[in-house]
Design a protein around this motif. Structure first.
Motif, PDB file in Angstrom:
ATOM      1  N   TYR A 283      -0.765  -7.834  -4.344  1.00  0.00           N
ATOM      2  CA  TYR A 283      -1.843  -6.874  -4.572  1.00  0.00           C
ATOM      3  C   TYR A 283      -1.291  -5.506  -4.207  1.00  0.00           C
ATOM      4  CZ  TYR A 283      -4.576 -11.179  -4.367  1.00  0.00           C
ATOM      5  OH  TYR A 283      -5.049 -12.450  -4.575  1.00  0.00           O
TER       6      TYR A 283
ATOM      7  N   THR B 253      -8.501   3.310  -4.690  1.00  0.00           N
ATOM      8  CA  THR B 253      -8.622   1.892  -4.362  1.00  0.00           C
ATOM      9  C   THR B 253      -9.031   1.722  -2.900  1.00  0.00           C
ATOM     10  OG1 THR B 253      -6.800   1.475  -5.898  1.00  0.00           O
ATOM     11  CG2 THR B 253      -7.441  -0.327  -4.460  1.00  0.00           C
TER      12      THR B 253
ATOM     13  N   GLY C  57      -2.099  -0.955  -4.015  1.00  0.00           N
ATOM     14  CA  GLY C  57      -2.990   0.193  -4.129  1.00  0.00           C
ATOM     15  C   GLY C  57      -2.408   1.402  -3.436  1.00  0.00           C
ATOM     16  N   ASP C  58      -3.175   2.472  -3.474  1.00  0.00           N
ATOM     17  CA  ASP C  58      -2.708   3.748  -2.932  1.00  0.00           C
ATOM     18  C   ASP C  58      -3.920   4.585  -2.548  1.00  0.00           C
ATOM     19  OD1 ASP C  58      -1.675   6.603  -2.955  1.00  0.00           O
ATOM     20  OD2 ASP C  58       0.178   5.551  -3.458  1.00  0.00           O
TER      21      ASP C  58
ATOM     22  N   TYR D 233      -8.827  -6.208  -0.146  1.00  0.00           N
ATOM     23  CA  TYR D 233      -7.695  -7.128  -0.201  1.00  0.00           C
ATOM     24  C   TYR D 233      -7.390  -7.815   1.120  1.00  0.00           C
ATOM     25  CZ  TYR D 233      -6.851  -4.374  -4.421  1.00  0.00           C
ATOM     26  OH  TYR D 233      -7.001  -3.731  -5.633  1.00  0.00           O
TER      27      TYR D 233
ATOM     28  N   TRP E  79       0.850  -1.205   0.000  1.00  0.00           N
ATOM     29  CA  TRP E  79       0.000   0.000   0.000  1.00  0.00           C
ATOM     30  C   TRP E  79       0.882   1.250   0.000  1.00  0.00           C
ATOM     31  CZ3 TRP E  79      -4.815  -0.288  -1.325  1.00  0.00           C
ATOM     32  CH2 TRP E  79      -5.613   0.854  -1.240  1.00  0.00           C
TER      33      TRP E  79
ATOM     34  N   ASP F 151      -5.343   6.706  -5.495  1.00  0.00           N
ATOM     35  CA  ASP F 151      -5.952   6.190  -6.723  1.00  0.00           C
ATOM     36  C   ASP F 151      -7.386   5.687  -6.544  1.00  0.00           C
ATOM     37  OD1 ASP F 151      -5.709   3.755  -5.490  1.00  0.00           O
ATOM     38  OD2 ASP F 151      -4.093   3.018  -6.760  1.00  0.00           O
TER      39      ASP F 151
END
Length: 422
Positions: A28, A36, A30-31, A41, A7, A34
């Protein structure tokens, strides 16, 4: 650690993903930026690798721990795949400079040496490039917080001051995150510690401790020369870097190198050639008797204190301010009174700083860095020093301290001209 959620997709996050995929892990990512949702997850993974920018109060950190998931950072992740030796440098201020000097000295002697960590190359990239190298790493408290097995063979804790209280839950948490860097050292390892601060001296570690700074320490400065274990290592006058704090930084780097078996001649050669990193009390030039220093990397009160102590009394026109990180500006009152003729305050913290320094010197709040420099130039006279040393983070007005420093340079050369007397 079979399935991992990374992350934060900055330098460290992208490097962590690259390393994990190279090792065959299911990844997996994300940020926050973005859109997400990390909750998608959490049932799919057993380990979460967090960006250093994500504080302990972040919902992902809290929920991951509630579920019993392992939470680590990129430095800890990379270390689990590393087969070489690590030199770890930490401290509130001076980390980058000492990391670079140490790297340059060790590279001159050993050859297979790489530099990275908190700034520059992520540790994961070093592991991918050469997992058997000698890695000289700058390690921040954010990275220290999530270390579990990390064991540097040697390192340094340079200093400790109030900072990062916008990220850490307390000053104690900040300190213990620093301690965590050296927690797993063993008796055959060593650590270089600043002798004038109890918090640093008391670093809990099994490693052999070597102290620097005070006259009764293993390493100290006296009459313009640096000594370690009775041997003279270098002459201060031959260094290209400026300020007492930088002389101490050079001493710390020299001690690490000496303890690792580097000859004194090599140490001197490298230190005398080193001209410093950009935006760290960097002398830009002298125009009609007025010197201008760019200290944009001074993101803490402690860093500003070091810069001011390097300046003559009543000579400084100071530009300070930015995004406050919980700094104790009042602690500088006497030093401001002693050193500063005029303080020009910018950014979100300018009102707080104004109140802290009221009565110590002439204070003026301005709206931009450009306005501050214009006022400084108009006010300056021969023998003055214009010092840009913010004592704050840059994020209220700039992307980072580098962009802030570059902008200051542009303004200086625009207002003063490219040609100086230095």
């Amino acid at each position: 650690m079979d399935r991992v959620l990374v992350w934060g997709l900055g330098i460290s996050g992208k490097s962590a993903i690259k390393l994990l995929k190279a090792k065959g892990y299911e990844v997996y990512a994300g940020d926050d930026k973005d859109g997400t949702n990390f909750r998608e997850y959490l049932d799919l993974v057993d380990t979460v690798v967090l960006s250093p920018g994500i504080p302990p109060r972040h919902p992902l950190w809290i929920e991951a721990q509630k579920r019993g998931l392992e939470v680590i950072g990129e430095v800890e992740l990379a270390y689990r795949f590393f087969k070489g030796r690590v030199v770890a440098i930490t401290g509130t201020d001076g980390k980058s400079t000492v990391t670079r000097m140490t790297y340059l000295i060790l590279r001159e002697h050993f050859g297979n040496v790489l530099e990275g960590g908190n700034t520059g190359t992520a540790f994961s990239e070093i592991v991918l490039r050469d997992p058997f190298s000698l890695a000289v790493l700058e390690v921040s408290s954010f990275q220290g917080k999530t270390l579990k097995t990390f064991r540097p063979c040697c390192g340094a804790f340079l200093n400790f001051a109030r900072d990062h209280l916008d990220w850490h839950i307390s000053l104690e948490d900040y300190l213990h995150s620093k301690y965590n860097i050296f927690k797993h050292q063993q008796e055959e390892d060593f650590v270089v510690l600043y002798s004038r601060q109890e918090e640093v001296v008391n670093t809990p570690t099994r490693a052999k401790k070597y102290f620097f700074s005070s006259k009764d320490a293993h390493g100290f400065l006296r009459e313009g020369r640096a000594y370690f274990m009775g041997e003279e290592l270098f002459e201060v006058s031959k260094l290209k870097i400026y300020g007492q704090h930088n002389y101490r930084n050079a001493l710390a780097s020299a001690m690490i190198a000496k303890l690792m078996g580097v000859p004194s001649e090599t140490i001197r050669k490298v230190l005398y050639e080193f001209s410093g990193l950009p935006f760290r009390l960097e002398l830009l030039g002298e125009w009609e008797g007025v010197k201008v220093f760019n200290d944009s990397k001074a993101t803490t009160v402690n860093a500003l204190e070091s810069a001011l102590k390097s300046m003559p009394d009543k000579s400084v026109i100071l530009i300070a301010g930015g995004k406050d990180k919980g700094g104790d500006f009042e602690s500088l009152y006497d030093l401001i009174l002693q050193k500063v003729r005029l303080a020009l305050l910018i950014g979100e913290a300018k009102d707080k700083i104004f109140q802290a320094w009221r009565g110590a010197t002439i204070l003026e709040k301005v709206e931009s860095l450009e306005e501050a420099l214009k006022v400084a130039k108009a006010y300056s006279q021969r023998g003055d020093i214009i010092l840009f040393s913010p004592a704050c983070a840059s994020f209220d007005m700039f992307k980072d301290y580098i962009e802030r420093g570059q902008r200051f340079n542009e303004l200086v050369y625009s207002l003063f001209g490219r040609t100086s007397q230095v």
